[in-house]
Write an enzyme that holds these catalytic residues in place. Structure first.
Site, PDB file in Angstrom:
ATOM      1  N   ASN A 190      -7.463  -3.004  14.531  1.00  0.00           N
ATOM      2  CA  ASN A 190      -8.842  -3.340  14.142  1.00  0.00           C
ATOM      3  C   ASN A 190      -8.889  -4.533  13.179  1.00  0.00           C
ATOM      4  O   ASN A 190      -9.918  -4.809  12.579  1.00  0.00           O
ATOM      5  CB  ASN A 190      -9.541  -2.124  13.514  1.00  0.00           C
ATOM      6  CG  ASN A 190      -8.864  -1.667  12.224  1.00  0.00           C
ATOM      7  OD1 ASN A 190      -7.947  -2.323  11.730  1.00  0.00           O
ATOM      8  ND2 ASN A 190      -9.310  -0.540  11.684  1.00  0.00           N
ATOM      9  N   ASP A 242       0.805  -1.211   0.000  1.00  0.00           N
ATOM     10  CA  ASP A 242       0.000   0.000   0.000  1.00  0.00           C
ATOM     11  C   ASP A 242       0.842   1.267   0.000  1.00  0.00           C
ATOM     12  O   ASP A 242       2.060   1.222   0.173  1.00  0.00           O
ATOM     13  CB  ASP A 242      -0.966  -0.012   1.204  1.00  0.00           C
ATOM     14  CG  ASP A 242      -0.311  -0.520   2.489  1.00  0.00           C
ATOM     15  OD1 ASP A 242       0.928  -0.515   2.564  1.00  0.00           O
ATOM     16  OD2 ASP A 242      -1.026  -0.921   3.398  1.00  0.00           O
ATOM     17  N   GLU A 298      -9.786  -1.997   5.498  1.00  0.00           N
ATOM     18  CA  GLU A 298     -10.359  -1.647   6.793  1.00  0.00           C
ATOM     19  C   GLU A 298     -11.646  -2.439   7.038  1.00  0.00           C
ATOM     20  O   GLU A 298     -12.255  -2.960   6.084  1.00  0.00           O
ATOM     21  CB  GLU A 298     -10.675  -0.146   6.815  1.00  0.00           C
ATOM     22  CG  GLU A 298      -9.445   0.759   6.651  1.00  0.00           C
ATOM     23  CD  GLU A 298      -8.615   0.888   7.926  1.00  0.00           C
ATOM     24  OE1 GLU A 298      -8.720   0.023   8.820  1.00  0.00           O
ATOM     25  OE2 GLU A 298      -7.843   1.857   8.010  1.00  0.00           O
ATOM     26  N   HIS A 339      -7.147  -4.851  10.354  1.00  0.00           N
ATOM     27  CA  HIS A 339      -6.921  -4.590   8.930  1.00  0.00           C
ATOM     28  C   HIS A 339      -5.621  -5.241   8.446  1.00  0.00           C
ATOM     29  O   HIS A 339      -4.661  -5.382   9.199  1.00  0.00           O
ATOM     30  CB  HIS A 339      -6.976  -3.086   8.584  1.00  0.00           C
ATOM     31  CG  HIS A 339      -5.821  -2.257   9.024  1.00  0.00           C
ATOM     32  ND1 HIS A 339      -5.959  -0.967   9.484  1.00  0.00           N
ATOM     33  CD2 HIS A 339      -4.478  -2.499   9.076  1.00  0.00           C
ATOM     34  CE1 HIS A 339      -4.782  -0.471   9.777  1.00  0.00           C
ATOM     35  NE2 HIS A 339      -3.856  -1.383   9.547  1.00  0.00           N
TER      36      HIS A 339
HETATM   37  C1  F6R Z   1       1.546  -1.503   6.162  1.00  0.00           C
HETATM   38  C2  F6R Z   1       0.184  -2.033   6.248  1.00  0.00           C
HETATM   39  C3  F6R Z   1      -0.601  -2.025   7.522  1.00  0.00           C
HETATM   40  C4  F6R Z   1       0.237  -2.301   8.762  1.00  0.00           C
HETATM   41  C5  F6R Z   1      -0.644  -2.219  10.006  1.00  0.00           C
HETATM   42  C6  F6R Z   1       0.160  -2.395  11.270  1.00  0.00           C
HETATM   43  O1  F6R Z   1       2.056  -1.632   4.855  1.00  0.00           O
HETATM   44  O2  F6R Z   1      -0.318  -2.438   5.256  1.00  0.00           O
HETATM   45  O3  F6R Z   1      -1.619  -2.982   7.416  1.00  0.00           O
HETATM   46  O4  F6R Z   1       0.812  -3.563   8.662  1.00  0.00           O
HETATM   47  O5  F6R Z   1      -1.287  -0.961  10.044  1.00  0.00           O
HETATM   48  O6  F6R Z   1       0.994  -1.292  11.435  1.00  0.00           O
HETATM   49  P1  F6R Z   1       2.151  -1.287  12.514  1.00  0.00           P
HETATM   50  O7  F6R Z   1       3.126  -2.338  12.103  1.00  0.00           O
HETATM   51  O8  F6R Z   1       2.749   0.095  12.435  1.00  0.00           O
HETATM   52  O9  F6R Z   1       1.503  -1.576  13.823  1.00  0.00           O
END
Ligand code: F6R
Length: 247
Positions: free
Chosen positions: A136, A67, A143, A138
């Site tokens: 959450n 992403d 989301e 995701h």
């Molecule tokens: C990042 C991504 C997100 C993160 C998730 C956890 O490329 O796609 O899904 O993996 O938000 O983020 P952290 O590792 O910062 O807790």
């Protein structure tokens, strides 16, 4: 599905790097699916160390990222392209022209999605997709929703995600509100998925994703249907699953 318990963040990062390193050794021209965020930073550091120790050669490896924030250029310090360069690509011998992140500057969302989706299809199946998970549930920026989106799409970030990511920006207002992300179908077509989680703030997401019903309200729960998922979660991230007696 295999769930491997790690002692803590360092242990999780070491174990994850071992698995990715093994893939690169076995398939020097593999296609890696990569993630950003706090979770994989230690994994990338361990891989850089292995590279510096002469154990790994990334010269033929190709990569696609999950992403990118919409509206940020690759030079912006909080863009995911910048993250990948500074945390990983700048320190190994990967050919950067073989590394792909959605172009955050494509203004027309439909066009941005189409371009990245076509690119993903042209590259073939991802050999190993690295994932973090949101509090959450995701994965990528898929989301909580009433559906699973199949392909690359432009998503409005959940309020909780904006808040979680505000720590990297001067203020919450500076966090982009939209992002391009691989869809669940893109993620699920990877041959192997390696999901990492560390910390108590991920405990509920791990419990609901891997021990609860499969529902788009917890996007990570779809991974229960993938035939080759490895989860490396530390004690804190597994704490709720343990409390409930399911792990
Ligand atoms: C990042 C991504 C997100 C993160 C998730 C956890 O490329 O796609 O899904 O993996 O938000 O983020 P952290 O590792 O910062 O807790």
């Amino acid at each position: 599905m295999r769930i491997i318990e790690a002692k803590n963040y360092e242990d999780m990062s070491k174990k994850a790097a071992e698995i990715i390193a093994a893939k690169v050794v076995l398939h020097p021209n593999c296609l890696l699916g990569l993630a950003t965020g706090s979770t994989p930073v230690g994994t990338y550091q361990n891989l850089v160390k292995k590279y510096n120790d002469g154990e790994l050669d990334f010269s033929k490896v190709r990569s696609v990222n999950l992403d990118e924030y919409k509206g940020l250029s690759g030079e912006h310090e909080q863009s995911y392209r910048y993250f990948m360069n500074t945390n990983f690509f700048d320190h190994i011998n990967i050919d950067k022209s073989n590394t792909f992140v959605p172009n955050g500057l494509t203004e027309d969302s439909l066009e941005g999605c189409k371009q990245y989706n076509e690119l993903l299809h042209s590259m073939g199946a991802v050999d190993l997709q690295l994932l973090g998970i949101g509090g959450n549930g995701h994965i990528g920026f898929n989301e909580p929703s009433h559906e699973f989106k199949k392909e690359v799409h432009c998503v409005q970030l959940a309020e909780s995600t904006v808040e979680a990511n505000a720590r990297f920006f001067a203020s919450k207002e500076d966090v982009p509100k939209y992002a391009y992300t691989m869809g669940i179908g893109n993620i699920m077509s990877a041959k192997t998925i390696l999901l990492l989680a560390s910390g108590k703030e991920k405990a509920n997401a791990i419990y609901e994703s891997f021990f609860g019903p499969i529902t788009p309200k917890v996007q990570g729960s779809i991974l229960q249907l993938h035939t080759n998922v490895i989860v490396i979660a530390d004690e804190d991230a597994l704490s709720i699953a343990k409390e409930k007696g399911v792990f």
